[in-house]
Design a protein around this motif. Structure first.
Motif, PDB file in Angstrom:
ATOM      1  N   ARG A  14     -43.284  48.840  95.022  1.00  0.00           N
ATOM      2  CA  ARG A  14     -43.380  49.637  96.236  1.00  0.00           C
ATOM      3  C   ARG A  14     -42.935  51.025  95.851  1.00  0.00           C
ATOM      4  N   THR A  15     -43.767  52.014  96.097  1.00  0.00           N
ATOM      5  CA  THR A  15     -43.412  53.363  95.674  1.00  0.00           C
ATOM      6  C   THR A  15     -43.395  54.315  96.841  1.00  0.00           C
ATOM      7  N   ALA A  16     -42.472  55.242  96.779  1.00  0.00           N
ATOM      8  CA  ALA A  16     -42.405  56.312  97.767  1.00  0.00           C
ATOM      9  C   ALA A  16     -41.871  57.539  97.059  1.00  0.00           C
ATOM     10  N   PRO A  17     -42.599  58.652  97.098  1.00  0.00           N
ATOM     11  CA  PRO A  17     -42.170  59.817  96.339  1.00  0.00           C
ATOM     12  C   PRO A  17     -40.941  60.478  96.926  1.00  0.00           C
ATOM     13  N   THR A  18     -40.162  61.063  96.033  1.00  0.00           N
ATOM     14  CA  THR A  18     -39.067  61.912  96.453  1.00  0.00           C
ATOM     15  C   THR A  18     -39.609  63.326  96.581  1.00  0.00           C
ATOM     16  N   THR A  19     -39.379  63.980  97.708  1.00  0.00           N
ATOM     17  CA  THR A  19     -39.902  65.321  97.926  1.00  0.00           C
ATOM     18  C   THR A  19     -39.123  66.320  97.083  1.00  0.00           C
ATOM     19  N   ASP A  20     -39.828  67.023  96.198  1.00  0.00           N
ATOM     20  CA  ASP A  20     -39.205  68.039  95.367  1.00  0.00           C
ATOM     21  C   ASP A  20     -39.359  69.395  96.030  1.00  0.00           C
ATOM     22  N   SER A  21     -38.360  70.242  95.865  1.00  0.00           N
ATOM     23  CA  SER A  21     -38.498  71.606  96.348  1.00  0.00           C
ATOM     24  C   SER A  21     -39.486  72.340  95.467  1.00  0.00           C
ATOM     25  N   GLY A  22     -40.032  73.437  95.992  1.00  0.00           N
ATOM     26  CA  GLY A  22     -40.993  74.193  95.211  1.00  0.00           C
ATOM     27  C   GLY A  22     -40.404  74.692  93.910  1.00  0.00           C
ATOM     28  N   SER A  23     -39.137  75.148  93.942  1.00  0.00           N
ATOM     29  CA  SER A  23     -38.523  75.669  92.724  1.00  0.00           C
ATOM     30  C   SER A  23     -38.330  74.576  91.694  1.00  0.00           C
ATOM     31  N   ALA A  24     -37.996  73.352  92.128  1.00  0.00           N
ATOM     32  CA  ALA A  24     -37.812  72.247  91.190  1.00  0.00           C
ATOM     33  C   ALA A  24     -39.119  71.914  90.487  1.00  0.00           C
ATOM     34  N   VAL A  25     -40.209  71.925  91.237  1.00  0.00           N
ATOM     35  CA  VAL A  25     -41.516  71.640  90.642  1.00  0.00           C
ATOM     36  C   VAL A  25     -41.885  72.711  89.622  1.00  0.00           C
ATOM     37  N   LEU A  26     -41.670  73.967  89.971  1.00  0.00           N
ATOM     38  CA  LEU A  26     -41.996  75.054  89.052  1.00  0.00           C
ATOM     39  C   LEU A  26     -41.138  74.981  87.796  1.00  0.00           C
ATOM     40  N   ASN A  27     -39.856  74.650  87.957  1.00  0.00           N
ATOM     41  CA  ASN A  27     -38.973  74.541  86.802  1.00  0.00           C
ATOM     42  C   ASN A  27     -39.404  73.411  85.874  1.00  0.00           C
ATOM     43  N   ALA A  28     -39.930  72.324  86.446  1.00  0.00           N
ATOM     44  CA  ALA A  28     -40.354  71.185  85.638  1.00  0.00           C
ATOM     45  C   ALA A  28     -41.489  71.554  84.699  1.00  0.00           C
ATOM     46  N   TYR A  29     -42.260  72.574  85.060  1.00  0.00           N
ATOM     47  CA  TYR A  29     -43.412  72.958  84.262  1.00  0.00           C
ATOM     48  C   TYR A  29     -43.294  74.397  83.746  1.00  0.00           C
ATOM     49  N   ALA A  30     -42.066  74.851  83.571  1.00  0.00           N
ATOM     50  CA  ALA A  30     -41.821  76.191  83.025  1.00  0.00           C
ATOM     51  C   ALA A  30     -42.121  76.213  81.530  1.00  0.00           C
ATOM     52  N   ALA A  31     -42.210  77.405  80.972  1.00  0.00           N
ATOM     53  CA  ALA A  31     -42.460  77.549  79.537  1.00  0.00           C
ATOM     54  C   ALA A  31     -41.358  76.872  78.728  1.00  0.00           C
ATOM     55  N   ILE A  32     -41.748  76.263  77.597  1.00  0.00           N
ATOM     56  CA  ILE A  32     -40.792  75.600  76.707  1.00  0.00           C
ATOM     57  C   ILE A  32     -40.854  76.305  75.356  1.00  0.00           C
ATOM     58  N   PRO A  33     -39.759  76.952  74.952  1.00  0.00           N
ATOM     59  CA  PRO A  33     -39.777  77.685  73.667  1.00  0.00           C
ATOM     60  C   PRO A  33     -39.809  76.739  72.480  1.00  0.00           C
ATOM     61  N   HIS A  34     -40.401  77.207  71.386  1.00  0.00           N
ATOM     62  CA  HIS A  34     -40.454  76.454  70.133  1.00  0.00           C
ATOM     63  C   HIS A  34     -40.752  77.461  69.036  1.00  0.00           C
ATOM     64  N   PRO A  35     -40.109  77.333  67.863  1.00  0.00           N
ATOM     65  CA  PRO A  35     -40.323  78.337  66.809  1.00  0.00           C
ATOM     66  C   PRO A  35     -41.756  78.424  66.304  1.00  0.00           C
ATOM     67  N   GLU A  36     -42.494  77.303  66.353  1.00  0.00           N
ATOM     68  CA  GLU A  36     -43.882  77.307  65.888  1.00  0.00           C
ATOM     69  C   GLU A  36     -44.883  77.152  67.020  1.00  0.00           C
ATOM     70  N   PHE A  37     -44.559  76.303  68.001  1.00  0.00           N
ATOM     71  CA  PHE A  37     -45.521  75.969  69.052  1.00  0.00           C
ATOM     72  C   PHE A  37     -44.906  76.167  70.440  1.00  0.00           C
ATOM     73  N   PRO A  38     -44.681  77.415  70.835  1.00  0.00           N
ATOM     74  CA  PRO A  38     -44.140  77.647  72.184  1.00  0.00           C
ATOM     75  C   PRO A  38     -45.146  77.182  73.238  1.00  0.00           C
ATOM     76  N   LEU A  39     -44.656  76.376  74.164  1.00  0.00           N
ATOM     77  CA  LEU A  39     -45.539  75.797  75.178  1.00  0.00           C
ATOM     78  C   LEU A  39     -45.513  76.694  76.409  1.00  0.00           C
ATOM     79  N   PRO A  40     -46.647  77.255  76.805  1.00  0.00           N
ATOM     80  CA  PRO A  40     -46.644  78.141  77.976  1.00  0.00           C
ATOM     81  C   PRO A  40     -46.392  77.373  79.266  1.00  0.00           C
ATOM     82  N   ALA A  41     -45.983  78.094  80.286  1.00  0.00           N
ATOM     83  CA  ALA A  41     -45.768  77.476  81.587  1.00  0.00           C
ATOM     84  C   ALA A  41     -47.082  76.902  82.110  1.00  0.00           C
ATOM     85  N   LEU A  42     -46.963  75.821  82.839  1.00  0.00           N
ATOM     86  CA  LEU A  42     -48.117  75.187  83.462  1.00  0.00           C
ATOM     87  C   LEU A  42     -48.065  75.475  84.950  1.00  0.00           C
ATOM     88  N   ASN A  43     -49.152  75.934  85.506  1.00  0.00           N
ATOM     89  CA  ASN A  43     -49.211  76.217  86.943  1.00  0.00           C
ATOM     90  C   ASN A  43     -49.220  74.895  87.701  1.00  0.00           C
TER      91      ASN A  43
END
Length: 212
Positions: free
Chosen positions: A22-51
């Motif tokens: 049985r599943t029911a989502p937890t409502t995330d705030s807009g800022s939490a969602v954006l933070n979850a998909y923010a840019a991730i630094p890496h010396p060789e393969f920096p991952l850009p933010a995902l919209n």
């Protein structure tokens, strides 16, 4: 079909485990969602933010209610619903949207995480080379890890009985494929999500597949 649309295919016996959910989502705030998909630094393969606004809300990473008999730390691949659950225990799970195999090619059977890799390399399997030599032949010697690799930022290699099944749970540089059945068998995740899952899951973790 482009390189990044390829997956892995291997015949596996069907063995399904019962799971009442049985599943029911937890409502995330807009800022939490954006933070979850923010840019991730890496010396060789920096991952850009995902919209995150381009990802359907139900496919975004979120903690949900999840009633199951499976132990804490189990990965549950719900193929029909296009979700992967990481069981947290006490009736909760982390839920991720996934892409799965086309009809007849989806992952079947239980397994375990045999090994893990960051920014993994990729080599087409013998089945892939036979099935589509024109598309996969140029890559028979392998593709190094990186932002353009079809396995994305992380890969969990699925084993059974000490042997590699050739199926993986992995990232993708095709975020539009999440929620669809279009791969050749592997389970695709958003790169940001597979990094999150990778940090949670140890080698040896059990993987259970729910099939339609």
């Amino acid at each position: 079909m482009s390189l990044t649309r390829r997956g892995f295919l291997v015949a596996l016996p069907l063995f399904l485990a019962a799971c009442s959910t049985r599943t029911a989502p937890t409502t995330d705030s807009g800022s939490a969602v954006l933070n979850a998909y923010a840019a991730i630094p890496h010396p060789e393969f920096p991952l850009p933010a995902l919209n995150a606004r381009m990802i359907q809300p139900h496919l975004r990473r979120q903690e949900v209610d999840y009633d199951t008999s499976h132990a804490k730390g189990t990965l549950v691949v719900d193929t029909p619903s296009k979700y992967l659950y990481y069981v947290l225990g006490e009736g909760r799970a982390m839920r991720y949207g996934i892409g799965v195999g086309r009809e007849g090619l989806a992952l079947r059977g239980n397994a375990y995480v045999g090994r893990k890799a960051e920014w993994p390399g990729w080599t087409p399997t013998a089945n892939m080379l036979r099935r589509d030599p024109e598309a996969n032949g140029p890559y028979r010697n392998g593709v190094p890890g990186g932002l353009n690799n079809p396995l994305g930022a992380r890969a969990l290699y699925l084993y059974r009985g000490g042997r590699d099944t050739m199926f993986r749970i992995h990232g993708t540089n095709q975020p539009q494929s999440i929620g669809l059945a279009m791969s050749s068998g592997c389970v695709r995740m958003l790169n940001h999500d597979v990094i999150d899952l990778y940090e949670r899951v140890p080698s040896g973790a059990r993987v259970v597949v729910i099939q339609a």
